[in-house]
Write a protein that holds these residues in place. Structure first.
Motif, PDB file in Angstrom:
ATOM      1  N   UNK A   1      63.015 -19.180  16.687  1.00 13.52           N
ATOM      2  CA  UNK A   1      63.001 -19.167  18.507  1.00 13.52           C
ATOM      3  C   UNK A   1      61.996 -20.185  18.829  1.00 13.52           C
ATOM      4  N   UNK A   2      62.289 -20.379  19.594  1.00 11.30           N
ATOM      5  CA  UNK A   2      61.991 -21.591  20.328  1.00 11.30           C
ATOM      6  C   UNK A   2      60.082 -21.361  20.790  1.00 11.30           C
ATOM      7  N   UNK A   3      59.469 -22.727  20.329  1.00  5.88           N
ATOM      8  CA  UNK A   3      57.950 -23.061  20.297  1.00  5.88           C
ATOM      9  C   UNK A   3      57.928 -23.935  20.627  1.00  5.88           C
ATOM     10  N   UNK A   4      56.618 -24.693  20.593  1.00  7.82           N
ATOM     11  CA  UNK A   4      56.203 -25.597  20.873  1.00  7.82           C
ATOM     12  C   UNK A   4      55.247 -25.861  19.901  1.00  7.82           C
TER      13      UNK A   4
ATOM     14  N   UNK B   1      59.614 -20.860  28.692  1.00  8.38           N
ATOM     15  CA  UNK B   1      60.204 -19.552  26.960  1.00  8.38           C
ATOM     16  C   UNK B   1      59.135 -19.731  26.494  1.00  8.38           C
ATOM     17  N   UNK B   2      58.370 -21.199  26.039  1.00  2.81           N
ATOM     18  CA  UNK B   2      58.212 -21.677  24.473  1.00  2.81           C
ATOM     19  C   UNK B   2      56.395 -20.639  24.636  1.00  2.81           C
ATOM     20  N   UNK B   3      56.037 -20.855  25.275  1.00  3.24           N
ATOM     21  CA  UNK B   3      54.368 -19.833  25.484  1.00  3.24           C
ATOM     22  C   UNK B   3      54.742 -18.466  25.447  1.00  3.24           C
TER      23      UNK B   3
ATOM     24  N   UNK C   1      56.662 -16.337  23.905  1.00  2.00           N
ATOM     25  CA  UNK C   1      57.782 -16.939  22.505  1.00  2.00           C
ATOM     26  C   UNK C   1      56.431 -16.407  21.840  1.00  2.00           C
ATOM     27  N   UNK C   2      55.585 -17.182  21.679  1.00  2.00           N
ATOM     28  CA  UNK C   2      54.181 -17.090  21.092  1.00  2.00           C
ATOM     29  C   UNK C   2      53.246 -16.697  21.869  1.00  2.00           C
TER      30      UNK C   2
ATOM     31  N   UNK D   1      66.184 -26.469  23.303  1.00  2.00           N
ATOM     32  CA  UNK D   1      66.062 -25.643  23.437  1.00  2.00           C
ATOM     33  C   UNK D   1      66.980 -25.476  24.101  1.00  2.00           C
TER      34      UNK D   1
ATOM     35  N   UNK E   1      59.573 -29.682  20.788  1.00  2.00           N
ATOM     36  CA  UNK E   1      59.848 -27.888  20.805  1.00  2.00           C
ATOM     37  C   UNK E   1      60.510 -27.821  19.126  1.00  2.00           C
TER      38      UNK E   1
END
Ligand SMILES: Cc1cc2nc3c(=O)[nH]c(=O)nc-3n(C[C@H](O)[C@H](O)[C@H](O)COP(=O)(O)OP(=O)(O)OC[C@H]3O[C@@H](n4cnc5c(N)ncnc54)[C@H](O)[C@@H]3O)c2cc1C
Lengths: 156, 284
Positions: free
Chosen positions: A55-58, B98-100, B102-103, A109, A49
């Motif tokens: 914005x938080x993303x993988x 939350x990560x998914x 956001x994208x 996160x 992350x």
């Protein structure tokens, strides 16, 4: 392809990048920022992350070709001139680190949460960390650390 | 072999590219793209990245309809639709992590229409429409006409999903799902219920998925609509029991392959969802 983007406030111009190379691989292998970990590479563990434009993303789900012009923040970018920041300090104090593999992702996160919500409940913290797995199952202390960091940020 | 990665910034440019290269891989949030095996992607030499097309982030509200651009992420849609189309907002909030959220985008979710995904039952229950655009113009398709067969949508090779349209402020709505765990997993079963209280006599729309692709439960809709008109705002317990039976029977008739444990859990989720919308009687 060639891409220009920012990581932790520093601009990078990379040539010869494969469009589908992931941001996680770029950070680790091209930029030497190994704080970001790669666990599953499919968006299922959260170890990679990072923040893109806050914005938080993988990072494993972001193709290099989408980075052009964006700003990335990794765990290395959390450090301040005085050392580790207060979320990281709270992790240390709460003993929220066991093997450490999930820690960077958890802290990112936590940052995303605290910049949106300065006064989260433990329930809101748990919900904000649902995208991050800890295989040592040390969740309780991680939640405590984020809670403490929030209190610290408020200066209580 | 080189790869062309196109980053159109206007819809016109994106549509031209789509028409010129109908075989190119379209993408927006890239959450699905990046989880595909590299061997499957190696057949593509061109990618059209819609994530910079400004028009796909637009939204507008008309008297009875709210329209959101296909590039809306789940997170943004969950906030934006929270009070006007709550079942869809709740489905968006239930997706992955939350990560998914956001994208991943609404356009991507609709394009994929995966049989066990969160959004499709909510879209069906609220009567959403898909806006499809090509260089010759736009057409609006009811969500019911969108998925023709599992994994087969009505998207034409020159079209892009540009927006979704929802009837707004229709009445109480709810979405509930059950998965192996709350985050990361697609739902095993999910139910969305929307009461259209704008009609002279309120109508209850019900859609579910049990990993089979979303579908409406018309018999259950009729039962709930009649019960609602007779009983008023408090759902009596017997209604819940009878509704449970109807949902279970409908699922058994829908496919003999749905195991009993899935049918019964799905019926329980449907009852919980009905109780929630029904008790939200302020709107009726
Ligand atoms: C870890 C993880 C967990 C997940 N959990 C869930 C879950 O719990 N519930 C759930 O429902 N889903 C879940 N998903 C799936 C997720 O919802 C989809 O990956 C997402 O919606 C796809 O959107 P995208 O914009 O990222 O698609 P992309 O990867 O960009 O594209 C996916 C497909 O959609 C097409 N497409 C995209 N935009 C358009 C457009 N505007 N017009 C036409 N075609 C278009 C592309 O051609 C491509 O085939 C999960 C995914 C991951 C990676």
């Amino acid at each position: 392809m060639e891409i220009t983007f920012e990581v932790n406030g520093q601009s990078h111009n990379l040539a010869g990048v494969a469009p589908l190379e992931s941001l996680a691989v770029i950070l680790r292998d091209r930029l030497g920022l190994t704080g970001t970990k790669i666990g599953c590479a499919t968006g299922h563990c959260g170890a990679c992350s990072v923040l893109i434009d806050e914005r938080l993303v993988n990072a494993c789900l972001v193709p290099a070709a989408q980075l052009q012009g964006h700003q990335v923040t990794t765990v290395e970018g959390l450090e301040t001139s005085e050392g580790i920041d207060n979320v990281q300090q709270a992790f240390v104090e709460a003993g929220a680190v066991q093997c450490g593999f999930c820690t960077a992702g958890m802290e990112m996160a936590a940052h995303a949460l605290l910049s949106a919500l300065s006064n989260p409940t433990k329930e809101q913290i748990r919900s904000a960390l649902t995208g991050n797995l800890c295989r040592c199952t040390g969740y309780q202390k991680i939640v405590d650390a984020v809670y403490q960091a929030a209190i610290g940020l408020k200066g209580v | 072999m080189g790869t062309d990665w196109f980053r159109p910034i206007s819809l016109e440019e994106a549509l031209e590219l789509r028409m010129t290269y109908p075989d190119a891989y379209l993408l927006c949030g890239a959450t699905h793209l990046m989880t595909q095996p590299r061997t499957a992607l190696s057949q593509y030499t061109r990618f059209i990245d819609l994530s910079r097309v400004e028009q796909l982030y637009g939204c507008h509200t008309e008297e009875c309809v709210i329209q959101v651009g296909a590039a809306f992420s789940y997170a943004r849609a969950a906030d934006f639709l929270a009070s006007t189309v709550p079942a869809v907002a709740q489905a968006c909030r239930s997706v992955g992590t939350p990560q998914v959220r956001n994208k991943g985008t609404l356009g991507g979710a609709v394009a994929l229409s995966l049989p066990n995904a969160d959004l499709p039952p909510a879209l069906l229950a609220v009567g959403a429409e898909v806006v499809l655009t090509s260089t010759v113009g736009s057409r609006v398709l009811p969500i019911e006409a969108w998925v023709c067969e599992p994994s087969q949508t009505s998207l034409q090779p020159d079209e892009i999903i540009t927006a979704l349209r929802f009837p707004r402020d229709q009445g109480p709505q709810a979405y509930h799902r059950l998965g192996r765990r709350a985050a990361f997993c697609f739902p095993e079963v999910a139910a969305a219920i929307a009461i259209d209280a704008t009609l002279p006599s309120p109508y209850v729309r019900i859609a579910m998925t049990v990993g089979t692709g979303a579908f409406r439960l018309l018999h259950a809709e009729q039962f709930a609509t009649e019960a609602l008109s007779m009983m008023g705002t408090e759902p009596p317990e017997e209604i819940g029991m009878e509704f449970y039976g109807i949902v279970e029977e409908t699922l058994a008739a829908h496919s003999a392959e749905i195991p009993e444990v899935v049918r019964t859990s799905a019926a329980a989720v449907a009852v919980r969802t009905l109780q929630e919308v029904w008790s939200d009687g302020d709107h009726l």
